[in-house]
Design an enzyme around this catalytic site. Structure first.
Site, PDB file in Angstrom:
ATOM      1  N   THR A  52       0.822  -1.206   0.000  1.00 35.61           N
ATOM      2  CA  THR A  52       0.000   0.000   0.000  1.00 35.61           C
ATOM      3  C   THR A  52       0.856   1.256   0.000  1.00 35.61           C
ATOM      4  OG1 THR A  52      -1.702  -1.223   1.195  1.00 35.61           O
ATOM      5  CG2 THR A  52      -1.889   1.175   1.204  1.00 35.61           C
ATOM      6  N   TYR A 140       6.152 -11.345   5.594  1.00 31.32           N
ATOM      7  CA  TYR A 140       5.001 -10.927   4.802  1.00 31.32           C
ATOM      8  C   TYR A 140       4.743 -12.001   3.755  1.00 31.32           C
ATOM      9  CZ  TYR A 140       2.193  -7.509   2.067  1.00 31.32           C
ATOM     10  OH  TYR A 140       1.188  -6.849   1.388  1.00 31.32           O
ATOM     11  N   LYS A 168       2.632 -11.165   8.626  1.00 28.83           N
ATOM     12  CA  LYS A 168       1.499 -10.514   7.977  1.00 28.83           C
ATOM     13  C   LYS A 168       0.965 -11.512   6.961  1.00 28.83           C
ATOM     14  CE  LYS A 168      -0.108  -6.669   5.150  1.00 28.83           C
ATOM     15  NZ  LYS A 168       0.254  -5.485   4.325  1.00 28.83           N
ATOM     16  N   VAL A 208      -3.042  -5.813   9.885  1.00 31.65           N
ATOM     17  CA  VAL A 208      -2.329  -4.739   9.182  1.00 31.65           C
ATOM     18  C   VAL A 208      -3.249  -4.351   8.033  1.00 31.65           C
ATOM     19  CG1 VAL A 208      -0.271  -4.041   7.940  1.00 31.65           C
ATOM     20  CG2 VAL A 208      -0.079  -5.704   9.796  1.00 31.65           C
TER      21      VAL A 208
END
Length: 293
Positions: A52, A140, A168, A208
């Site tokens: 993002t 991640y 994540k 998140v």
């Protein structure tokens, strides 16, 4: 906050967008204002330079400057996690060291992408990273973007490193996630806004969130209600976020684009801004969530 579950960076984290000026330069003043607003509205941690945050199109210096600026804005009261993942182990290690020097509290490390390394290489990559600094690492796992999964068996082995503390989770494999959670003490954060309550109810650390850039209080209310023992209210709060989440994350536009359609500010090419019709739909869903909350 529920103290029985590990949450090294807090429960309610935002995957913060990276603001740019109209000429395309990094806008550190706007980043500081956004960080302060997110914290004031319920975010317990900020994740910078992730998907993002447009990490593929920001330079190493910009990533470092962003960490330093946000750290100054939020002080020591809010964990700042720096995205440092690249397709190159040496580059990733260098970014990690720079993030530590700039004041980050933790590192977000995506699986190396494009080259599609096998699992032994994925494991070695993350171990090299974890050994490179004193900061805790959040892995991640987002195979839909990287092309490579961190397989549950690999994740379980990586959990043996003292600085690999969190995940994540964007793998969309709830069974595999539960296998790892049962076998390790890793703090699992969902990176999928529609799974906030589901993973939290299974013992996850929190989330998140991309949508939290525009609706931080709405997602914070989900975990607050659950921690208060009101599971029905937590479920109601989760359902309230669905229309906006669907438009922002599952309607053909990247989350970065939809966030900035609501917050304002440009994206960097190859991304392009949302069209008028999409922006109007997002605004309507956003206002409906605010009125319902």
């Amino acid at each position: 906050m529920n103290e029985t579950r590990p949450a090294p960076f807090g429960r309610a984290l935002c995957a913060m967008v990276t603001p740019f000026t109209d000429t395309g330069a990094l806008d550190l003043d706007a980043a500081q204002r956004l960080a302060e607003r997110l914290v004031s509205q319920g975010c317990e941690g900020l994740v910078l330079s992730g998907t993002t945050g447009e990490s593929p199109t920001t330079s190493d210096d910009e990533k470092t400057d962003l960490v330093r600026a946000v750290r100054a804005a939020v002080g020591d009261r809010t964990p700042v996690v720096a995205g440092i993942g690249t397709a190159d182990t040496r580059h990733t290690v260098e970014l990690a060291r720079r993030a530590q020097q700039a004041g980050a509290d933790g590192l977000l490390a995506v699986t190396p992408y494009y080259s599609r390394p096998p699992q032994d290489a994925v494991e070695a990559h993350f171990l090299d990273l974890a050994d490179a600094t004193e900061l805790p690492v959040m892995l991640y796992d987002i195979p839909g973007r990287t092309g490579t999964r961190i397989e549950p068996e690999t994740m379980i082995r990586l959990a043996g490193h003292p600085r690999i503390v969190a995940v994540k989770d964007c793998a969309y494999d709830l069974l595999g996630t539960q296998r790892v959670m049962a076998a390790t003490d890793l703090a699992y954060y969902t990176g999928c806004d529609e799974y906030v309550l589901a993973l939290y109810a299974l013992g996850g650390a929190g989330y998140v969130s991309t949508v939290a850039n525009v609706a931080p209080a709405a997602f914070r209310a989900v975990v607050d209600a659950y921690d208060a023992g009101d599971t029905a209210e937590a479920a109601r709060r989760q359902r309230l976020t669905v229309p906006l989440t669907e438009l922002m994350m599952n309607a053909g536009l990247p989350g970065t684009v939809t966030v900035k359609a609501l917050l304002g500010g440009p994206v960097r090419p190859p991304l392009r801004p949302a069209g008028r019709a999409a922006a109007d739909g997002l605004r309507a869903a956003y206002e409906e969530l605010l009125s319902a909350s």
